[in-house]
Design a protein around this motif. Structure first.
Motif, short mmCIF file in Angstrom:
data_model
loop_
_atom_site.label_atom_id
_atom_site.label_comp_id
_atom_site.label_asym_id
_atom_site.label_seq_id
_atom_site.Cartn_x
_atom_site.Cartn_y
_atom_site.Cartn_z
N THR A 72 33.82 109.01 -31.35
CA THR A 72 33.09 109.54 -30.20
C THR A 72 33.60 110.95 -29.94
O THR A 72 34.76 111.26 -30.21
N ASP A 73 32.72 111.81 -29.43
CA ASP A 73 33.15 113.17 -29.07
C ASP A 73 33.80 113.14 -27.69
O ASP A 73 33.53 112.26 -26.89
N TYR A 74 34.63 114.15 -27.40
CA TYR A 74 35.42 114.09 -26.17
C TYR A 74 35.17 115.27 -25.24
O TYR A 74 35.86 115.42 -24.23
N GLY A 75 34.20 116.13 -25.54
CA GLY A 75 33.89 117.26 -24.67
C GLY A 75 32.75 116.94 -23.74
O GLY A 75 32.43 115.77 -23.48
N LEU A 76 32.11 118.00 -23.22
CA LEU A 76 30.98 117.80 -22.31
C LEU A 76 29.69 117.57 -23.07
O LEU A 76 29.01 116.58 -22.86
N LEU A 77 29.33 118.49 -23.96
CA LEU A 77 28.09 118.39 -24.71
C LEU A 77 28.33 118.68 -26.17
O LEU A 77 29.19 119.49 -26.52
N THR A 78 27.54 118.06 -27.04
CA THR A 78 27.52 118.41 -28.45
C THR A 78 26.08 118.70 -28.85
O THR A 78 25.21 117.85 -28.68
N LEU A 79 25.84 119.90 -29.34
CA LEU A 79 24.53 120.28 -29.86
C LEU A 79 24.60 120.31 -31.37
O LEU A 79 25.47 120.98 -31.94
N VAL A 80 23.72 119.61 -32.04
CA VAL A 80 23.74 119.52 -33.49
C VAL A 80 22.48 120.12 -34.08
O VAL A 80 21.37 119.67 -33.78
N ASN A 81 22.66 121.10 -34.91
CA ASN A 81 21.58 121.75 -35.66
C ASN A 81 21.72 121.27 -37.10
O ASN A 81 22.60 121.71 -37.83
N GLN A 82 20.87 120.33 -37.49
CA GLN A 82 21.00 119.74 -38.82
C GLN A 82 19.74 119.97 -39.65
O GLN A 82 18.80 120.59 -39.19
N ASP A 117 42.28 124.84 -19.81
CA ASP A 117 43.38 124.32 -19.00
C ASP A 117 42.90 123.40 -17.88
O ASP A 117 43.65 123.10 -16.95
N ALA A 118 41.65 122.92 -17.97
CA ALA A 118 41.12 122.04 -16.92
C ALA A 118 41.78 120.67 -16.96
O ALA A 118 41.99 120.10 -18.03
N VAL A 173 44.52 116.81 -19.38
CA VAL A 173 44.32 118.24 -19.52
C VAL A 173 43.62 118.48 -20.85
O VAL A 173 44.13 118.10 -21.91
N TYR A 174 42.45 119.08 -20.78
CA TYR A 174 41.62 119.23 -21.99
C TYR A 174 42.37 119.89 -23.13
O TYR A 174 42.35 119.42 -24.27
N GLY A 175 43.04 121.02 -22.88
CA GLY A 175 43.73 121.74 -23.94
C GLY A 175 44.80 120.90 -24.62
O GLY A 175 44.98 120.97 -25.84
N GLU A 176 45.53 120.10 -23.84
CA GLU A 176 46.56 119.22 -24.42
C GLU A 176 45.91 118.22 -25.37
O GLU A 176 46.43 117.94 -26.46
N HIS A 177 44.79 117.66 -24.93
CA HIS A 177 44.09 116.67 -25.76
C HIS A 177 43.58 117.31 -27.05
O HIS A 177 43.73 116.74 -28.14
#
Length: 299
Positions: free
Chosen positions: A209-219, A261-262, A284-288
């Motif tokens: 699974t992705d762990y950010g806010l959004l993933t845009l895929v151009n395939q 750093d959120a 903390v996003y950056g740590e992850h």
């Protein structure tokens, strides 16, 4: 994921793209219809196709074409931008160097991140400090991709505004300290078909699974896909890549993330909808991200 999920929905987000930044359009019926469709898709599927996004199809195709042209270069040429710890884990990686759940993935890729100047986030971002490694060939690669990144950032911001409304929050709920200065990741990926038997595994990219806010895929079939992340209302969808075709396949994935750093945690208006308690601990996003990057490659 909803139990009645059968197919990935297609949403025309044109009204959202056109009107989401105009306060006078807050109650526009076409905009609100897109918001409802976003909500349904994120609850039931976790992915959706979009049209009306405003990024020209010819540009999307050209991005895929230059990506394919790069991967067709001689191996020695590709290694000129090889990913290393010294490069901030930016650059080219060979087939099998990316690892998912302990198994090598059958793809090659170029990884790019938001440039990080030394000391910007203190020790938090030290392993990822630096600028991206752009290849000299194709000659238009850097200019083209930087323009594409700018467009993806803008469309992602607008979609996140729609997501905020869909969740019952303020239109800018995912801006400010959360994602007012969003970190982005770009992965240009090639899935070969002629991999030696002794090196081959069964997946181009293992289940994750992705762990950010959004993933845009151009395939290769000109489709964009999306994932989102909240207090259990929208679940990230487990997905993997298997190239069953007889052709080399290209995919360009743009990841729109929070501020580096959120401190990411379930937002209040989502907690209120799910019993009041946060179901997930603060991260903390950056740590992850740094932890993922440091353990995701075999070089």
């Amino acid at each position: 994921m909803g139990s009645d999920f059968k197919s990935i929905p297609l949403i025309d987000i044109g009204p959202l793209v056109e009107k989401i930044d105009d306060p006078s359009m807050a109650n526009d019926k076409d905009l609100l219809q897109v918001v409802r469709l976003l909500d349904d898709a994120c609850k039931e599927a976790g992915f959706f196709y979009v049209k009306g996004h405003g990024i020209d199809e010819s540009l999307m195709r050209e991005v895929r074409n230059v990506t394919r042209e790069f991967f067709q270069l001689p191996y020695e040429e590709k290694l000129k931008i090889k990913m290393t710890p010294q490069s901030g884990y930016r650059g080219y990686q060979r087939i099998g160097e990316n690892i998912t759940k302990g198994k090598p993935d059958m793809h090659e890729a170029i990884d790019c991140y938001t440039p990080i100047r030394p000391g910007k986030y203190g020790d938090l971002a030290k392993p990822m400090e630096g600028s991206n490694l752009w290849p000299k060939y194709p000659s238009n690669f850097e200019v083209l991709l930087e323009n594409y990144i700018k467009l993806c950032r803008d469309i992602s911001r607008k979609i996140m505004r729609g997501i905020a409304l869909a969740l019952g929050g303020a239109i800018d709920a995912f801006e400010g300290d959360t994602a007012g200065d969003p970190f982005w990741v770009l992965r240009l990926i090639g899935y070969p078909v002629d991999i030696p038997e002794e090196q081959r595994t069964d997946t181009g990219c293992g289940a994750h699974t992705d762990y950010g806010l959004l993933t845009l895929v151009n395939q290769d079939d000109d489709i964009c896909a999306l994932e989102v992340w909240t207090n259990g209302i929208y679940q990230p969808t487990l997905h993997r890549v298997v190239n069953n075709s007889q052709h080399y396949r290209v995919s360009v994935a743009f990841f729109y993330e929070s501020n580096f750093d959120a401190a990411v945690e379930p937002v209040e208006f989502c907690r209120e909808k799910t019993g009041g308690a946060a179901k997930y601990e603060k991260v903390v996003y950056g740590e992850h991200l740094v932890q993922k990057v440091l353990t995701n490659f075999v070089m």
